[in-house]
Design an enzyme around this catalytic site. Structure first.
Site, PDB file in Angstrom:
ATOM      1  N   GLU A 275      -3.312   2.446   5.191  1.00  0.00           N
ATOM      2  CA  GLU A 275      -2.680   1.386   4.397  1.00  0.00           C
ATOM      3  C   GLU A 275      -2.199   0.342   5.410  1.00  0.00           C
ATOM      4  O   GLU A 275      -1.030   0.300   5.777  1.00  0.00           O
ATOM      5  CB  GLU A 275      -1.523   1.949   3.568  1.00  0.00           C
ATOM      6  CG  GLU A 275      -1.071   1.010   2.452  1.00  0.00           C
ATOM      7  CD  GLU A 275       0.131   0.192   2.855  1.00  0.00           C
ATOM      8  OE1 GLU A 275      -0.052  -0.751   3.659  1.00  0.00           O
ATOM      9  OE2 GLU A 275       1.240   0.478   2.387  1.00  0.00           O
ATOM     10  N   GLU A 284       1.990  -8.248  10.101  1.00  0.00           N
ATOM     11  CA  GLU A 284       2.254  -7.060  10.918  1.00  0.00           C
ATOM     12  C   GLU A 284       1.082  -6.692  11.816  1.00  0.00           C
ATOM     13  O   GLU A 284       1.196  -5.823  12.668  1.00  0.00           O
ATOM     14  CB  GLU A 284       2.674  -5.842  10.069  1.00  0.00           C
ATOM     15  CG  GLU A 284       3.981  -6.060   9.332  1.00  0.00           C
ATOM     16  CD  GLU A 284       4.399  -4.863   8.503  1.00  0.00           C
ATOM     17  OE1 GLU A 284       3.536  -4.025   8.174  1.00  0.00           O
ATOM     18  OE2 GLU A 284       5.599  -4.765   8.193  1.00  0.00           O
TER      19      GLU A 284
END
Length: 580
Positions: A275, A284
């Site tokens: 994920e 991120e």
């Protein structure tokens, strides 16, 4: 820990520091504070190296006039198990995961390190980083067939301070719970794995960034031969505990504490599951690690769950949101704030508020044109492709409106052999913890129905694990009473995806009235453990529409929880999650 440092390079010593212990948490036992009860003690530090890796040896220095003047070993901290952060000019905070170099229970150690001078703090911190980088670390896992390599691609491109905060965040159970309780996310992953049982049965699976280990357990439920759960944060210890408590699935799962850029596996993977999505899909920068794991571990023609991502974009008009952001700067228009003129900072504050992308759930009716999308194929994309993403924008306005910016969301595809399943974060679909994101222009554009809107969305990755967003949007003004094109309107924005404005506490523009809520509840059948997902706004081809219409997500254990009070629902779920 055995002392095998006799053959190590010459040690470096540092003095003039004090340790004040915070806590020592025994993962498999109890929690206790150090016997000093938080009182600072004087220590010296020596940087050493042995076959386990580089470490710092702290020794207790007895006070002047003490009966025993012998210097005693206080503690030894291996740097590959330690997170070191500057908390002030003369202060460092240390967090040490002592689980892999001890024979006893797993322990987490936290303490502060106080220096007399800022220079001493800077010199010691620099020496630690240099010592860490020069170390050759070999970390065995289980039988010793998996190890850590010396090259670390992650550390070369990501600031250490950003990485420490990132791994600290994901090392906490409450944040893992927040993601696990996103039932659209977790339920879609579960369905994608279980419905494609044939893809997992008897296969080797690598879970990239395993977190709590929930996806590894899903893969084991789908009869995977073995699952390697790779997790870089301290959550790896909790994953081991969770997996160990789910016998016999635990017999086919190995948790590896390390980064995918570093660890070595004893065999190649048939499937990667992960994920890796952040806000706007790429925030991120974990997608890069997902691609690195593909290149390092996946067999030719292996599968990736998910295998493709799409960023969707459309212009929007939202007068309320624009006014809300602009009005924040009114504070700086005060000419006599306790006798101080704040207006010199007004323009800077105004631009600062518009440099924050807005994260919230919005009404799809705020979109004024059909969306476009940008595809990223995880099976073929290169890591370098994600360093800079340049997307041309071209829309046709469906209404006359003020254009306040660009709205974005994403979806990902689980391309199973049996069932293809999409996970979408589109407006109008069940809300996920990703929500949607909007880049707001400080200078809106004016458009008429049918008028073209062009521009560019340019994302540039930076070392804080995020992106700088450069947005340009343009529209030609129409001269009233004629078909002639007037001057070109152009508005630009520079935003930092790392620093968004989280607006989730605001009531969405499309909130139901109580009467509408009651009507919806009455029309729903009794829950049977799944709820149909709505089709997202803008899926522009029929096969995607059919896929999205058939998606499902698991509700909270099939319980019909109160829908009229979101705060009560959230409190109920948080209190009862781990006992379900």
């Amino acid at each position: 820990m055995e002392d095998s440092s006799s053959d190590s390079p010459p040690a470096r010593a540092f003095n003039g520091m004090s340790v004040f212990p915070l806590t020592e948490m025994v993962i498999d036992g109890t929690s206790e504070v150090w016997p000093t009860f938080g009182r600072p003690i004087s220590v010296s530090a020596v940087l050493k190296m042995d076959r386990h890796g580089s470490f710092v040896e702290f020794s207790r220095i007895p006070p002047p006039g003490a009966e025993v003047e012998k210097v005693e070993l206080f503690t030894r901290c291996y740097l590959h198990l330690s997170q070191v952060m500057k908390a002030g000019p003369k202060l460092q905070m240390w967090t040490v995961n002592d689980s892999e170099d001890t024979d006893g229970p797993s322990k987490m150690l936290a303490f502060g390190l106080q220096f007399g001078l800022q220079k001493e703090n800077d010199e010691f911190h620099s020496a630690i980083q240099e010592h860490r980088n020069n170390a050759t670390k070999l970390e065995t896992v289980d039988s010793g067939t998996m190890s850590i390599s010396t090259e670390n691609k992650f550390e070369r491109k990501i600031e250490s301070s950003s990485a420490k905060m990132y791994f600290h965040y994901y090392g906490q159970l409450l944040h893992q719970q927040n993601m696990m309780q996103d039932y659209v996310r977790t339920g879609t992953y579960y369905a994608a794995v279980i419905e494609n049982h044939a893809d997992f049965e008897g296969k080797i699976v690598v879970d990239v960034g395993a977190g709590s280990g929930i996806l590894s357990l899903f893969a084991a439920q789908a009869s995977a031969k073995h699952v390697y759960a790779v997790e870089a944060s301290a959550m790896a210890e909790y994953a081991r505990k969770l997996i160990a408590g789910n016998h016999p699935l635990s017999q086919r799962i190995t948790v590896i504490h390390g980064k995918v850029e570093e660890v070595e596996l004893p065999e190649k993977a048939d499937i990667l599951i992960s994920e890796p999505m952040g806000t706007l899909l790429v925030n991120e920068r974990m997608l890069e690690s997902y691609i690195i794991a593909r290149d390092r571990f996946l067999v030719p023609n292996g599968k990736m769950f998910p295998s493709r991502g799409r960023i969707h974009m459309a212009p929007f008009s939202d007068e309320y949101l624009y006014g809300e952001i602009a009005n924040k700067a009114l504070f700086w228009q005060q000419q006599s704030y306790y006798g101080v003129d704040l207006t010199p900072l007004r323009d800077t504050a105004f631009q600062g508020y518009f440099s924050q992308p807005v994260v919230d759930a919005f009404d799809p009716r705020l979109l004024i044109a059909q969306p476009i999308m940008h595809n990223i194929d995880f099976l073929t994309a290169k890591e370098e492709d994600l360093y800079e993403i340049d997307i041309p924008l071209e829309f046709k306005s469906s209404v006359a409106a003020r254009v306040h910016g660009l709205a974005c969301w994403f979806d990902v595809l689980f391309d199973g052999s049996t069932v293809q399943r999409w996970l979408t974060t589109a407006p109008g679909s069940p809300t996920t913890h990703w929500y949607q994101i909007r880049c707001v222009l400080s200078q809106p554009l004016y458009v008429l129905a049918g008028q073209p809107i062009t521009g560019r969305l340019h994302l540039i990755a930076h070392s804080s694990q995020s992106y700088t967003i450069h947005l340009t949007m343009s529209a030609s003004s129409i001269i009233p009473g004629s078909n002639r094109v007037g001057t070109l309107q152009t508005s630009t924005a520079k935003l930092d995806l790392k620093e968004p404005y989280y607006r989730m506490t605001q009531s969405p523009a499309f909130a139901w009235s109580q009467q509408e809520q009651q009507q919806q509840v009455e029309e729903l059948p009794a829950p049977q453990g799944v709820v149909m997902m709505q089709q997202p706004f803008s899926a522009d081809n029929e096969d995607v529409n059919q896929d999205l219409q058939s998606q499902q997500f698991v509700v909270s254990n099939g319980l019909q929880l109160p829908q009229h009070n979101p705060q009560q629902l959230q409190q109920y779920q948080q209190q009862n999650f781990w006992s379900s």
